[in-house]
Enzyme design. Structure first.
Site, PDB file in Angstrom:
ATOM      1  N   LYS A   1     -20.993 -22.854  -8.032  1.00  0.00           N
ATOM      2  CA  LYS A   1     -21.767 -21.625  -7.896  1.00  0.00           C
ATOM      3  C   LYS A   1     -21.002 -20.448  -8.468  1.00  0.00           C
ATOM      4  O   LYS A   1     -19.823 -20.322  -8.159  1.00  0.00           O
ATOM      5  CB  LYS A   1     -22.026 -21.416  -6.405  1.00  0.00           C
ATOM      6  CG  LYS A   1     -22.722 -20.150  -6.055  1.00  0.00           C
ATOM      7  CD  LYS A   1     -22.797 -20.026  -4.571  1.00  0.00           C
ATOM      8  CE  LYS A   1     -23.359 -18.667  -4.258  1.00  0.00           C
ATOM      9  NZ  LYS A   1     -23.279 -18.351  -2.885  1.00  0.00           N
TER      10      LYS A   1
ATOM     11  N   LYS B   1     -16.734 -22.031  -5.633  1.00  0.00           N
ATOM     12  CA  LYS B   1     -17.543 -20.816  -5.552  1.00  0.00           C
ATOM     13  C   LYS B   1     -16.708 -19.642  -6.051  1.00  0.00           C
ATOM     14  O   LYS B   1     -15.643 -19.351  -5.513  1.00  0.00           O
ATOM     15  CB  LYS B   1     -17.974 -20.580  -4.116  1.00  0.00           C
ATOM     16  CG  LYS B   1     -18.786 -19.314  -3.935  1.00  0.00           C
ATOM     17  CD  LYS B   1     -19.296 -19.184  -2.518  1.00  0.00           C
ATOM     18  CE  LYS B   1     -20.070 -17.904  -2.307  1.00  0.00           C
ATOM     19  NZ  LYS B   1     -20.484 -17.749  -0.916  1.00  0.00           N
TER      20      LYS B   1
HETATM   21  C1  PBG Z   1     -22.518 -16.466   1.514  1.00  0.00           C
HETATM   22  C2  PBG Z   1     -23.398 -16.752   0.369  1.00  0.00           C
HETATM   23  C3  PBG Z   1     -23.629 -15.934  -0.727  1.00  0.00           C
HETATM   24  C4  PBG Z   1     -24.549 -16.614  -1.536  1.00  0.00           C
HETATM   25  C5  PBG Z   1     -24.848 -17.817  -0.913  1.00  0.00           C
HETATM   26  N1  PBG Z   1     -24.109 -17.895   0.256  1.00  0.00           N
HETATM   27  C6  PBG Z   1     -23.154 -14.563  -1.033  1.00  0.00           C
HETATM   28  C7  PBG Z   1     -21.741 -14.272  -1.256  1.00  0.00           C
HETATM   29  O1  PBG Z   1     -20.865 -15.121  -1.303  1.00  0.00           O
HETATM   30  O2  PBG Z   1     -21.464 -13.070  -1.345  1.00  0.00           O
HETATM   31  C8  PBG Z   1     -25.077 -16.105  -2.830  1.00  0.00           C
HETATM   32  C9  PBG Z   1     -26.346 -16.702  -3.280  1.00  0.00           C
HETATM   33  C10 PBG Z   1     -27.012 -15.975  -4.386  1.00  0.00           C
HETATM   34  O3  PBG Z   1     -26.498 -15.009  -4.980  1.00  0.00           O
HETATM   35  O4  PBG Z   1     -28.142 -16.377  -4.692  1.00  0.00           O
HETATM   36  N2  PBG Z   1     -23.141 -16.703   2.732  1.00  0.00           N
END
Ligand code: PBG
Length: 321
Positions: free
Chosen positions: A245, A192
């Site tokens: 992601k 991520k």
């Molecule tokens: C954190 C989380 C995020 C997303 C999914 N889980 C946000 C982040 O890391 O700031 C992002 C998902 C998206 O942008 O669609 N709980």
């Protein structure tokens, strides 16, 4: 003689016959945002077509998705109150815990996955607890484990840790096993990145960090080898599926991880990727429907088995015809 690849593009039928990648409703996992209250279905301004649902209405939405052939949802919760350690994240009567129970009792075969993270539940908006002004890794693991167990006990099929703390997959696996939740799976957000593409989500989940940023735990977009390391670690720690992601600017990462792992691979087509399409379509600059389908097929072509996407419902409806 000219070699003529165009022969295979002559008709719709031939093109379909030689198509290498297809997208189907069963490839999708739909993200849903759950809020406290009853009878709520409120549009999210940064994500046109997406809503904040209360427990009762989220079941209706899940049922529509299930009817369209979408096999799973991933739940995000906006709690009734926040604190420094995100204690509402593991409350038995929390919104996500109640939504899991409601969906599983109404649609028992639907796969219910939960996002496991603290950022929606902490008043400072970071994905972990703060010790001496820093996001503390090991202290956070205990809370993530607790949150995971509470989701599993509420009936979640799989928990999806998205915080990027070190060692969370093994900590969560151990906690689940110690609590008799051996059958609950872990879909790890293994790779991520610290991405600006999460902007619309943070508005939707009310999870913008109140100080600093997430670069101390999420990955640097410039790094690919490090992605392989993160993916390997989560596989070794016992993840059942892994996720990359965001999806679109990281297709090379999807492809590389695909070549290396035998586990099912998911890609998160994140909020910014969705919002850009909606905004440009709104302006008349692109055909949003075609761009949506092109994005989804390309994410699969890169090697994803599953796509978490806000387009799940719209694409499933289009595919059904
Ligand atoms: C954190 C989380 C995020 C997303 C999914 N889980 C946000 C982040 O890391 O700031 C992002 C998902 C998206 O942008 O669609 N709980």
């Amino acid at each position: 003689m000219i070699i003529r690849p165009r022969r295979l593009r002559r008709s719709q039928t031939i093109r379909k016959m030689v198509r290498e990648t297809t997208v189907a409703a069963e490839d999708f996992i739909a993200p849903l945002f759950v809020v406290p209250g009853d009878g709520r279905k409120e549009p999210i301004s940064t994500l046109p077509g997406q809503f904040h649902f209360s427990v009762d209405t989220v079941v209706e939405e899940a049922d529509v998705l299930w009817g369209l052939g979408v096999p799973g949802v991933i739940l995000f919760g906006l709690p009734d109150r926040k604190d420094g350690v995100g204690s509402r994240s593991y409350a038995e009567d929390g919104v996500v815990q109640r939504a899991i129970g409601a969906i599983k009792s109404q649609i028992p075969h639907m796969v219910v996955i939960t996002d496991v993270c603290l950022c929606e539940y902490t008043d400072h908006g970071h994905c972990g607890v703060i010790v001496d002004g820093k996001v503390a890794n090991d202290e956070t693991l205990e809370i993530l484990a607790r949150q995971s167990v509470s989701h599993a006990q509420a009936g979640a099929d799989m928990v999806a840790p998205s915080d990027m703390m070190d060692g969370r997959v093994s900590a969560i696996r151990k906690a689940l096993d110690d609590h008799g939740c051996q059958e609950t799976g872990i879909l790890s957000y293994a790779v991520k990145y610290a991405s600006a593409f999460y902007g619309p989500f943070r508005e939707a989940a009310d999870s913008t960090p109140q100080f600093g940023d997430r670069a101390g735990y999420q990955m640097d977009p410039a790094n690919a080898r490090e992605a392989m390391r993160e993916a390997r670690l989560d596989v070794e720690e016992g993840a059942d599926m892994i996720m990359i992601k965001p999806a679109l600017p990281y297709l090379d990462i999807i492809q590389r991880v695909r070549e290396e792992t035998v586990l099912p691979l998911a890609a998160y087509n994140v909020s910014g990727e969705y919002a850009m399409v909606k905004a440009a379509h709104e302006k008349g600059w692109i055909d949003g429907t075609r761009v949506m389908m092109e994005m989804l097929v390309c994410i699969k072509r890169a090697g994803a088995d599953l796509i978490l996407t806000y387009f799940a419902k719209e694409a499933a409806m289009l595919i059904r015809g």
